[in-house]
Scaffold this active site. Structure first.
Site, PDB file in Angstrom:
ATOM      1  N   ASN A  77       0.819  -1.220   0.000  1.00  0.00           N
ATOM      2  CA  ASN A  77       0.000   0.000   0.000  1.00  0.00           C
ATOM      3  C   ASN A  77       0.852   1.268   0.000  1.00  0.00           C
ATOM      4  O   ASN A  77       0.411   2.321  -0.485  1.00  0.00           O
ATOM      5  CB  ASN A  77      -0.897   0.052   1.245  1.00  0.00           C
ATOM      6  CG  ASN A  77      -1.866  -1.096   1.368  1.00  0.00           C
ATOM      7  OD1 ASN A  77      -2.218  -1.489   2.463  1.00  0.00           O
ATOM      8  ND2 ASN A  77      -2.306  -1.643   0.248  1.00  0.00           N
ATOM      9  N   LEU A  78       2.040   1.200   0.572  1.00  0.00           N
ATOM     10  CA  LEU A  78       2.753   2.405   0.974  1.00  0.00           C
ATOM     11  C   LEU A  78       3.218   3.273  -0.183  1.00  0.00           C
ATOM     12  O   LEU A  78       3.421   4.477   0.003  1.00  0.00           O
ATOM     13  CB  LEU A  78       3.950   2.039   1.864  1.00  0.00           C
ATOM     14  CG  LEU A  78       3.609   1.273   3.147  1.00  0.00           C
ATOM     15  CD1 LEU A  78       4.855   1.104   4.003  1.00  0.00           C
ATOM     16  CD2 LEU A  78       2.505   1.947   3.935  1.00  0.00           C
ATOM     17  N   CYS A 195      -6.467  -2.586  -9.417  1.00  0.00           N
ATOM     18  CA  CYS A 195      -5.150  -1.963  -9.243  1.00  0.00           C
ATOM     19  C   CYS A 195      -4.105  -3.016  -8.898  1.00  0.00           C
ATOM     20  O   CYS A 195      -2.943  -2.884  -9.264  1.00  0.00           O
ATOM     21  CB  CYS A 195      -5.210  -0.900  -8.152  1.00  0.00           C
ATOM     22  SG  CYS A 195      -6.092   0.605  -8.634  1.00  0.00           S
ATOM     23  N   CYS A 346      -3.430 -16.705 -17.055  1.00  0.00           N
ATOM     24  CA  CYS A 346      -3.687 -16.524 -18.482  1.00  0.00           C
ATOM     25  C   CYS A 346      -2.957 -15.253 -18.902  1.00  0.00           C
ATOM     26  O   CYS A 346      -1.966 -14.877 -18.272  1.00  0.00           O
ATOM     27  CB  CYS A 346      -5.195 -16.463 -18.783  1.00  0.00           C
ATOM     28  SG  CYS A 346      -6.072 -15.150 -17.918  1.00  0.00           S
TER      29      CYS A 346
END
Length: 387
Positions: A77-78, A195, A346
């Site tokens: 996250n940082l 994301c 995939c």
């Protein structure tokens, strides 16, 4: 547009000094600052966007900020969630973000909602707030927040980011179209790139989050023109932004109640919302490209399953993987059982998610899919991709 919030009490000398650079803005003044002080804003999501929006609102002088998030801070996250730090790893994001606010302005009241929002609890959480900001990262929550804001008759400021692109808009059904008028139907789950799988430019969070906070200030104070009926899109690579105008859908069904948004967005089949056996059989988790690389370097037992077509695999595949095209897998074929979990991949992760669900439904318990597929993996471990 008329200001959303009535002014609070007169400012003290200390508060006037703190906000002196805002008070001198044309059309702003002390009255606008008193409106901000009296405002109550709920921010959904304490991640990339929330960690920009919340400190910005605190710095601007918003009196009460609610933060709704059930997640904890992770190392990945940082790079973009800059209100959290290394010392916050493993802590609830709402606690970390509340401490960030306290360091900016101890007089700002923070209400922590450490819960997963759903149709059953959002109306109660939203009660008492003047507006809601949606910085979530999934479509069920976006539609949920839009519908709840519509029913509560409060404005919604929303933002979205992915890779190098961002969007910002404002929905207020009393004054114009809403989120459903821009996106009437959610995309298929197999078309959604997260994301985690697609990546995101960290500075884009700052740009989009800053615009979202500005929309909030405009709505509360009545200064400027909100993005109602317009959405601003940002392309960070070209440095360009553009505006897209949209109108309300005349024959759109009225929002009268909150629904099952997992089902609405296709993440759970209709009529199976309470079938625990189905949920246990079909639920699959993702492993990131970095996570897979770490596990391969550790040498743990696992089976890599490539569900692309042979022609695709011939262009490049992860070393030591087994090729079983999705069509063959759906017809009953499968990898030879081995030790350790099966990790399906995939090109991106659309087919691999379907394949992982198929294997789970067959009773295979240790199944994961590679988020972002071989495309993401090649970006971090190109030497392990055979071409």
């Amino acid at each position: 547009m008329h200001p959303l919030v009535e002014p609070g009490p007169p400012l003290t000398a200390e508060r006037i000094a703190r906000f002196s650079r805002q008070l001198m803005l044309p059309g702003f003044g002390e009255t606008a600052q008193r409106r901000l002080a009296a405002a109550r804003v709920l921010v959904v999501g304490a991640g990339g966007l929330g960690s920009v929006v919340v400190p910005s609102l605190a710095g601007a002088g918003v009196g009460t900020i609610g933060i709704a998030d059930d997640d904890v801070v992770e190392l990945s996250n940082l790079h973009r969630q800059t209100s959290h730090g290394v010392a916050d790893l493993g802590r609830p994001k709402v606690d970390s973000l509340a401490e960030t606010v306290a360091a900016i302005d101890p007089d700002c009241r923070v209400v922590r909602h450490r819960t997963r929002l759903a149709a059953a609890n959002l109306p109660e959480v939203l009660d008492g707030y003047d507006l809601v900001v949606d910085g979530s990262d999934n479509f069920p929550t976006r539609y949920l927040v839009n519908d709840a804001a519509s029913l509560a008759r409060v404005p919604l400021v929303w933002g979205a980011i992915l890779r190098f692109h961002g969007q910002v808009g404002t929905a207020w059904h009393a004054h114009g179209p809403g989120y459903r008028d821009l996106f009437p139907v959610p995309p298929s789950p197999d078309e959604v790139l997260s994301c985690e799988a697609g990546g995101v430019l960290p500075s884009l969070c700052t740009t989009v989050g800053g615009l979202m906070a500005t929309e909030v200030v405009k709505l509360i104070t009545g200064v400027g023109e909100p993005l109602i009926g317009r959405v601003t899109t940002i392309d960070a690579l070209s440095g360009r932004s553009r505006e897209i105008a949209y109108t309300a859908i005349a024959d759109a069904p009225e929002i009268t109640t909150l629904v099952d948004y997992e089902e609405f967005c296709g993440l759970r089949p209709a009529g199976r919302a309470t079938d625990a056996a189905f949920d246990a059989a079909s639920a699959v988790t993702a492993v990131t490209a970095a996570g897979l690389l770490e596990r391969l370097r550790e040498g743990g037992a696992l089976t890599l399953l490539d569900v692309r077509e042979p022609a695709e695999a011939a262009l490049g595949r992860i070393r030591d993987s087994v090729l079983v095209p999705l069509a063959e897998l759906a017809g009953g074929a499968g990898p030879t059982p081995g030790s350790g979990p099966v990790i399906v991949y995939c090109e991106h992760d659309l087919r691999s998610r379907r394949a992982a669900r198929l294997l789970r439904e067959r009773g295979l318990t240790e199944v994961e899919y590679l988020a972002g597929g071989i495309t993401s993996f090649a970006a971090v471990a190109g030497d392990l991709v055979q071409r």
